[in-house]
Design a protein around this motif. Structure first.
Motif, PDB file in Angstrom:
ATOM      1  N   GLU A  59       4.791 -18.284 -12.515  1.00 25.18           N
ATOM      2  CA  GLU A  59       3.575 -18.105 -11.731  1.00 25.18           C
ATOM      3  C   GLU A  59       3.891 -18.357 -10.268  1.00 25.18           C
ATOM      4  OE1 GLU A  59      -0.431 -20.598 -11.165  1.00 25.18           O
ATOM      5  OE2 GLU A  59      -0.121 -19.855 -13.197  1.00 25.18           O
ATOM      6  N   GLY A  60       3.365 -17.511  -9.425  1.00 22.66           N
ATOM      7  CA  GLY A  60       3.542 -17.678  -7.995  1.00 22.66           C
ATOM      8  C   GLY A  60       2.341 -17.104  -7.271  1.00 22.66           C
ATOM      9  N   LYS A  61       2.089 -17.578  -6.078  1.00 20.80           N
ATOM     10  CA  LYS A  61       0.958 -17.091  -5.284  1.00 20.80           C
ATOM     11  C   LYS A  61       1.454 -16.723  -3.899  1.00 20.80           C
ATOM     12  CE  LYS A  61      -2.480 -19.865  -7.656  1.00 20.80           C
ATOM     13  NZ  LYS A  61      -3.534 -20.858  -7.529  1.00 20.80           N
ATOM     14  N   LEU A  62       0.961 -15.586  -3.411  1.00 21.65           N
ATOM     15  CA  LEU A  62       1.271 -15.190  -2.047  1.00 21.65           C
ATOM     16  C   LEU A  62       0.096 -14.424  -1.465  1.00 21.65           C
ATOM     17  CD1 LEU A  62       2.174 -11.896  -2.022  1.00 21.65           C
ATOM     18  CD2 LEU A  62       4.153 -12.883  -3.115  1.00 21.65           C
ATOM     19  N   THR A  63       0.023 -14.416  -0.155  1.00 18.09           N
ATOM     20  CA  THR A  63      -1.006 -13.669   0.568  1.00 18.09           C
ATOM     21  C   THR A  63      -0.288 -12.614   1.393  1.00 18.09           C
ATOM     22  OG1 THR A  63      -2.393 -15.637   0.718  1.00 18.09           O
ATOM     23  CG2 THR A  63      -2.929 -13.828   2.197  1.00 18.09           C
ATOM     24  N   ILE A  64      -0.743 -11.358   1.243  1.00 20.51           N
ATOM     25  CA  ILE A  64      -0.114 -10.275   1.986  1.00 20.51           C
ATOM     26  C   ILE A  64      -1.107  -9.674   2.970  1.00 20.51           C
ATOM     27  CG2 ILE A  64       1.579  -9.720   0.207  1.00 20.51           C
ATOM     28  CD1 ILE A  64      -0.209  -7.432  -0.684  1.00 20.51           C
ATOM     29  N   ASP A  65      -0.568  -9.008   3.975  1.00 16.51           N
ATOM     30  CA  ASP A  65      -1.374  -8.344   4.991  1.00 16.51           C
ATOM     31  C   ASP A  65      -1.531  -6.882   4.591  1.00 16.51           C
ATOM     32  OD1 ASP A  65      -2.742  -8.117   7.419  1.00 16.51           O
ATOM     33  OD2 ASP A  65      -0.931  -7.454   8.454  1.00 16.51           O
ATOM     34  N   MET A  66      -2.779  -6.472   4.274  1.00 14.40           N
ATOM     35  CA  MET A  66      -3.054  -5.095   3.852  1.00 14.40           C
ATOM     36  C   MET A  66      -4.051  -4.449   4.807  1.00 14.40           C
ATOM     37  SD  MET A  66      -3.451  -5.376  -0.271  1.00 14.40           S
ATOM     38  CE  MET A  66      -3.442  -3.600  -0.476  1.00 14.40           C
ATOM     39  N   GLN A  67      -4.163  -3.143   4.709  1.00 13.38           N
ATOM     40  CA  GLN A  67      -5.122  -2.404   5.517  1.00 13.38           C
ATOM     41  C   GLN A  67      -6.379  -2.136   4.696  1.00 13.38           C
ATOM     42  OE1 GLN A  67      -4.033   1.609   6.780  1.00 13.38           O
ATOM     43  NE2 GLN A  67      -4.233   0.875   8.884  1.00 13.38           N
ATOM     44  N   CYS A  68      -7.541  -2.444   5.240  1.00 14.85           N
ATOM     45  CA  CYS A  68      -8.816  -2.194   4.570  1.00 14.85           C
ATOM     46  C   CYS A  68      -9.019  -0.690   4.407  1.00 14.85           C
ATOM     47  CB  CYS A  68      -9.951  -2.802   5.388  1.00 14.85           C
ATOM     48  SG  CYS A  68     -11.603  -2.422   4.733  1.00 14.85           S
ATOM     49  N   ASP A  69      -9.428  -0.259   3.211  1.00 14.83           N
ATOM     50  CA  ASP A  69      -9.647   1.163   2.945  1.00 14.83           C
ATOM     51  C   ASP A  69     -10.851   1.727   3.708  1.00 14.83           C
ATOM     52  OD1 ASP A  69      -7.492   1.347   1.243  1.00 14.83           O
ATOM     53  OD2 ASP A  69      -8.665   0.981  -0.565  1.00 14.83           O
ATOM     54  N   CYS A  71     -12.433   0.263   6.777  1.00 15.88           N
ATOM     55  CA  CYS A  71     -12.423   0.163   8.248  1.00 15.88           C
ATOM     56  C   CYS A  71     -11.024   0.274   8.852  1.00 15.88           C
ATOM     57  CB  CYS A  71     -13.074  -1.140   8.686  1.00 15.88           C
ATOM     58  SG  CYS A  71     -12.191  -2.607   8.152  1.00 15.88           S
ATOM     59  N   LEU A  72      -9.982   0.294   8.003  1.00 13.67           N
ATOM     60  CA  LEU A  72      -8.583   0.443   8.418  1.00 13.67           C
ATOM     61  C   LEU A  72      -8.074  -0.712   9.279  1.00 13.67           C
ATOM     62  CD1 LEU A  72      -8.471   4.270   9.163  1.00 13.67           C
ATOM     63  CD2 LEU A  72      -7.852   3.084   7.060  1.00 13.67           C
ATOM     64  N   THR A  73      -8.754  -1.870   9.234  1.00 20.82           N
ATOM     65  CA  THR A  73      -8.241  -3.046   9.941  1.00 20.82           C
ATOM     66  C   THR A  73      -7.373  -3.857   9.004  1.00 20.82           C
ATOM     67  OG1 THR A  73     -10.181  -4.355   9.370  1.00 20.82           O
ATOM     68  CG2 THR A  73     -10.254  -3.186  11.474  1.00 20.82           C
ATOM     69  N   SER A  74      -6.578  -4.703   9.559  1.00 21.57           N
ATOM     70  CA  SER A  74      -5.673  -5.546   8.791  1.00 21.57           C
ATOM     71  C   SER A  74      -6.442  -6.715   8.183  1.00 21.57           C
ATOM     72  CB  SER A  74      -4.576  -6.063   9.724  1.00 21.57           C
ATOM     73  OG  SER A  74      -3.637  -6.784   9.018  1.00 21.57           O
ATOM     74  N   VAL A  75      -6.268  -6.940   6.846  1.00 17.73           N
ATOM     75  CA  VAL A  75      -6.954  -8.026   6.158  1.00 17.73           C
ATOM     76  C   VAL A  75      -5.973  -8.757   5.255  1.00 17.73           C
ATOM     77  CG1 VAL A  75      -9.256  -6.989   6.197  1.00 17.73           C
ATOM     78  CG2 VAL A  75      -7.731  -6.483   4.330  1.00 17.73           C
ATOM     79  N   PRO A  76      -6.145 -10.085   5.106  1.00 21.75           N
ATOM     80  CA  PRO A  76      -5.299 -10.824   4.165  1.00 21.75           C
ATOM     81  C   PRO A  76      -5.777 -10.573   2.734  1.00 21.75           C
ATOM     82  CG  PRO A  76      -6.787 -12.320   5.271  1.00 21.75           C
ATOM     83  CD  PRO A  76      -7.015 -10.969   5.871  1.00 21.75           C
ATOM     84  N   TYR A  77      -4.842 -10.394   1.832  1.00 20.65           N
ATOM     85  CA  TYR A  77      -5.180 -10.148   0.422  1.00 20.65           C
ATOM     86  C   TYR A  77      -4.282 -10.970  -0.466  1.00 20.65           C
ATOM     87  CZ  TYR A  77      -6.077  -7.617  -3.916  1.00 20.65           C
ATOM     88  OH  TYR A  77      -6.420  -7.288  -5.199  1.00 20.65           O
TER      89      TYR A  77
END
Length: 77
Positions: A59-69, A71-77
């Motif tokens: 088990e591991g956890k990470l947060t990645i930087d994705m683009q919102c479908d 508004c196309l802004t960068s969001v943590p996911y």
């Protein structure tokens, strides 16, 4: 990563927990590459389930930087 499982294979019912730090700075999925914003150590459990057989769970956890479908802004996911 190499892990010596000799003691797990040789001891019935033996359970060993290991914690590893993730070195990756990016995450790739379906040929898309995402930056890793934060990450926690990966916890892996090695269990002897029968003679010569081991169960490996992790088990591991990470947060990645994705683009919102939308508004196309960068969001943590």
């Amino acid at each position: 990563m190499l892990v010596n499982l000799t003691d797990v294979f040789s001891s019935e019912g033996k359970v060993v927990n290991k914690e590893y730090l993730m070195d990756a700075e990016t995450f790739t999925y379906n040929s898309d590459k995402f930056s890793i914003i934060s990450k926690e150590p990966v916890v892996i459990t090695f269990s002897n389930v029968s003679n010569g057989k081991a169960l490996v769970e992790g088990e591991g956890k990470l947060t990645i930087d994705m683009q919102c479908d939308r508004c196309l802004t960068s969001v943590p996911y």
